[in-house]
Design an enzyme around this catalytic site. Structure first.
Site, PDB file in Angstrom:
ATOM      1  N   HIS A 186     157.228  84.567  41.591  1.00 53.85           N
ATOM      2  CA  HIS A 186     156.089  84.302  40.701  1.00 53.85           C
ATOM      3  C   HIS A 186     155.162  83.229  41.282  1.00 53.85           C
ATOM      4  O   HIS A 186     153.938  83.383  41.258  1.00 53.85           O
ATOM      5  CB  HIS A 186     156.589  83.880  39.314  1.00 53.85           C
ATOM      6  CG  HIS A 186     155.485  83.418  38.424  1.00 53.85           C
ATOM      7  ND1 HIS A 186     154.661  84.280  37.730  1.00 53.85           N
ATOM      8  CD2 HIS A 186     155.020  82.176  38.156  1.00 53.85           C
ATOM      9  CE1 HIS A 186     153.745  83.600  37.064  1.00 53.85           C
ATOM     10  NE2 HIS A 186     153.943  82.310  37.299  1.00 53.85           N
ATOM     11  N   CYS A 231     149.721  86.765  33.627  1.00 51.95           N
ATOM     12  CA  CYS A 231     150.161  87.227  34.943  1.00 51.95           C
ATOM     13  C   CYS A 231     150.686  88.657  34.881  1.00 51.95           C
ATOM     14  O   CYS A 231     151.334  89.061  33.919  1.00 51.95           O
ATOM     15  CB  CYS A 231     151.240  86.289  35.475  1.00 51.95           C
ATOM     16  SG  CYS A 231     151.805  86.715  37.136  1.00 51.95           S
ATOM     17  N   ASP A 261     148.959  75.976  54.230  1.00 56.56           N
ATOM     18  CA  ASP A 261     150.374  76.334  54.099  1.00 56.56           C
ATOM     19  C   ASP A 261     151.049  75.194  53.372  1.00 56.56           C
ATOM     20  O   ASP A 261     150.608  74.049  53.461  1.00 56.56           O
ATOM     21  CB  ASP A 261     151.059  76.487  55.464  1.00 56.56           C
ATOM     22  CG  ASP A 261     151.424  75.134  56.052  1.00 56.56           C
ATOM     23  OD1 ASP A 261     150.528  74.459  56.588  1.00 56.56           O
ATOM     24  OD2 ASP A 261     152.596  74.713  55.934  1.00 56.56           O
ATOM     25  N   ASP A 281     151.486  68.097  68.768  1.00 57.35           N
ATOM     26  CA  ASP A 281     150.721  66.884  68.467  1.00 57.35           C
ATOM     27  C   ASP A 281     151.635  65.798  67.942  1.00 57.35           C
ATOM     28  O   ASP A 281     152.783  66.067  67.571  1.00 57.35           O
ATOM     29  CB  ASP A 281     149.658  67.189  67.411  1.00 57.35           C
ATOM     30  CG  ASP A 281     150.282  67.613  66.087  1.00 57.35           C
ATOM     31  OD1 ASP A 281     151.389  68.214  66.109  1.00 57.35           O
ATOM     32  OD2 ASP A 281     149.685  67.354  65.027  1.00 57.35           O
ATOM     33  N   CYS A 330     152.503  89.989  37.605  1.00 61.50           N
ATOM     34  CA  CYS A 330     153.407  90.166  38.743  1.00 61.50           C
ATOM     35  C   CYS A 330     154.685  90.867  38.294  1.00 61.50           C
ATOM     36  O   CYS A 330     154.954  91.019  37.109  1.00 61.50           O
ATOM     37  CB  CYS A 330     153.709  88.824  39.421  1.00 61.50           C
ATOM     38  SG  CYS A 330     154.922  87.787  38.603  1.00 61.50           S
ATOM     39  N   ASP A 372     154.287  76.473  63.614  1.00 58.35           N
ATOM     40  CA  ASP A 372     153.820  75.125  63.925  1.00 58.35           C
ATOM     41  C   ASP A 372     154.417  74.729  65.274  1.00 58.35           C
ATOM     42  O   ASP A 372     155.209  75.478  65.860  1.00 58.35           O
ATOM     43  CB  ASP A 372     154.185  74.150  62.802  1.00 58.35           C
ATOM     44  CG  ASP A 372     155.687  73.982  62.651  1.00 58.35           C
ATOM     45  OD1 ASP A 372     156.454  74.578  63.432  1.00 58.35           O
ATOM     46  OD2 ASP A 372     156.116  73.250  61.752  1.00 58.35           O
TER      47      ASP A 372
END
Lengths: 371, 371
Positions: free
Chosen positions: A335, A304, A266, A147, A306, A93
């Site tokens: 996770h 899941c 994000d 900005d 993972c 950024d």
């Protein structure tokens, strides 16, 4: 250089887009979620873990890295990729948002912003040229124009004045930017005002950037108000460039953003809540500290696959989190990031198959969200 | 069951021994260093990382696990291996040392020890039978007799009284212990008094355990005093059983212990200093927080080939540690444990090649230690 957005498919009953954006460190598939690595580290994670959990690109914060360890040091290390040992794309950024939200005693002029560090009170002056120079030193693939992000609520007159200055600053950033291995994105401001968003979009697009971001959202306004802006703002942007909604990242916001034509997101949300022991599951968010989970010798999320869900139980992770053990927040962070990255994969698949709204409905129903 | 110590080689010019100890979860090579996972986690590390860095066995603390999450819960999870997802050998201490060093208002009687938890002041009564029962619930491969570890310095009369009680407690532990997939070790006390060490060794060995530990060392006495005890105490133990020196683990202490005939070591030292940013290197210990390392874009240790040294620089790790980033203490912890585990591998190789004293001299010289 090699920056190219390829639009593979547009959804027929939503504004969702399936695409790719190529960078010197590889191609990212859009829509995409970018984990945040504020201080040149996605908190608790190694680069290998980020790759394994499906992160294609990460974001890092210019304001923090400028203050510590300093952009010169990172340039000396060979840039941010080398410094942190991450060879996939990075976005930085501009530091604008942090200057306005974290720093003390900021003083905005046409030239730039004078502020005191939130860490030690030291004085700094950041101009669009300086923000660009810092980001060139950091060497991310995608960098952002400097900005002003006005707070919410703000007087309309002020928002207008601010967006016009942001346009002038964007022009200066573009002029200062000389690295052709970085894509400099423009940022659309204008608060919650349609006419100001239109004005900002027109001015910024006139400067011709390889990608555009919507700034000034998710800054304290109600979700509905953000969705209202998202109902029209992405349409103000060109179809052949990626569209990035800054600072947004709950599962619901990802769906609502994608459906309205956003390509990039994000947010610190998944990693921040992880450190408090809150985890996403297909059946909604749970707080693993709660006594309910004390003797549950089952996965965090039954659906899941993972690394965490394949190896550890709710009872064990609760024990670790309750004891403030680092492994606990490693596991919840892993996770949660896996959850959002694979949610985006499933969203891309759903767009590809023309069933995004059906997938949204299925997900919301299980997760406990209202459509 | 399958507990067997095999003595492969005795050093000819030192008392060092090369051996193996087999357990239901695999064979450990001795001499060995055991990383400490107090609360069912070696702080900051996953089991996969521990395997990768060369840990063959870890230690966990009965006192902590008894208080939280409780041994019943861990038994319900299928035991400690299952609970924490570690399938190599585990050793649990008896809780004795922690009861005497951490708990408040402990009251020792022949029956056992009454104490208040250091966490919430709750009252508990631990007997030799209870300590054994807890360890049977935890299910480690090697468990320890419940002993009293007197502070240093202590009156000789008290040390004698205490070691005699420790013998009676060891007998009760042995009687209470019924799991044949666990090896229950005896602990020799006796403080810094040779005659008391001899008395304790005789009494404990008479009870016939599959392994013996030296307790009550590294409890605040000078290093020289500990080495003095180590000059004779290992010789009091049978050759055909492993010998474990509890709570010891600096590089120097490992060399000095091995040379005097010790087979097993554990210590929180490498992981604790790692969290303060101190790391072992072949050229001595360094504190990575120091400004010296700010711009050193080199490995932590130029001679190390661990994951950390292959991927990150001193400058980056310093940045992480200074920012209190979890990844920083993950990397220093990994490196320090790798350093000690591979030091032990090199020590075993040196014993095997009959050049332990030469290796010690080389190591000390580079590391900056006096022989």
């Amino acid at each position: 250089m090699s920056f190219e957005y390829t639009l593979h498919k547009e959804s027929n009953n939503t504004k969702a887009r399936l695409g790719e954006f190529s960078t010197p460190h590889g191609v990212i598939e859009t829509p995409i979620f970018m984990p945040v690595g504020t201080q040149a580290t996605v908190k608790t994670m190694t680069p290998e873990e980020l790759e394994e959990l499906g992160a294609q690109i990460i974001l890092s914060n210019t304001y923090h890295l400028y203050l510590r360890p300093g952009h010169e040091l990172i340039a000396e290390a060979g840039g941010l990729h080398e410094f942190m040992n991450w060879d996939r794309p990075i976005l930085t950024d501009s530091g604008g948002f942090q200057v306005f939200s974290l720093a003390d005693m900021r003083d905005i002029s046409e030239e730039g912003v004078e502020f005191q560090s939130h860490l030690d009170g030291s004085k700094h002056f950041i101009t669009p040229e300086k923000a660009t120079e810092i980001q060139m030193d950091l060497g991310a693939d995608i960098i952002m124009s400097f900005d002003e992000c006005p707070p919410y609520p703000a007087e309309k007159d002020y928002v207008k004045e601010s967006l016009e200055r942001t346009t002038r600053w964007a022009k200066r950033c573009k002029e200062a930017h000389t690295r052709d291995d970085q894509a400099l994105f423009g940022i659309i401001q204008g608060g919650m005002h349609r006419d100001l968003r239109e004005q900002s979009a027109k001015e910024i697009i006139d400067l011709d950037f390889p990608g555009y971001a919507l700034g000034g959202l998710s800054v304290g306004e109600a979700n509905e108000l953000m969705y209202e802006v998202l109902d029209y703002a992405p349409d103000l942007l060109p179809k052949n460039k990626p569209r990035y909604l800054m600072g947004v990242g709950t599962p619901q916001d990802l769906f609502e953003g994608v459906i309205r034509g956003i390509d990039m997101f994000d947010c610190v949300f998944p990693t921040r809540i992880a450190r408090n022991g809150a985890v996403f599951t297909s059946q909604g968010r749970i707080t693993i500290r709660n006594a309910t989970y004390k003797r549950q010798f089952t996965k965090l999320d039954p659906e899941c696959d993972c690394y965490v869900c394949n190896n550890y139980t709710r009872a064990y992770i609760r024990h670790l989190i309750k004891r403030n053990e680092v492994l606990g927040i490693r596991l919840t962070t892993y996770h949660n990031l896996y959850f959002l990255c694979s949610l985006m994969t499933k969203i891309r698949e759903a767009i590809s198959k023309g069933r995004l709204l059906e997938y949204q409905e299925e997900f919301y129903k299980k997760y406990g969200l209202d459509l």
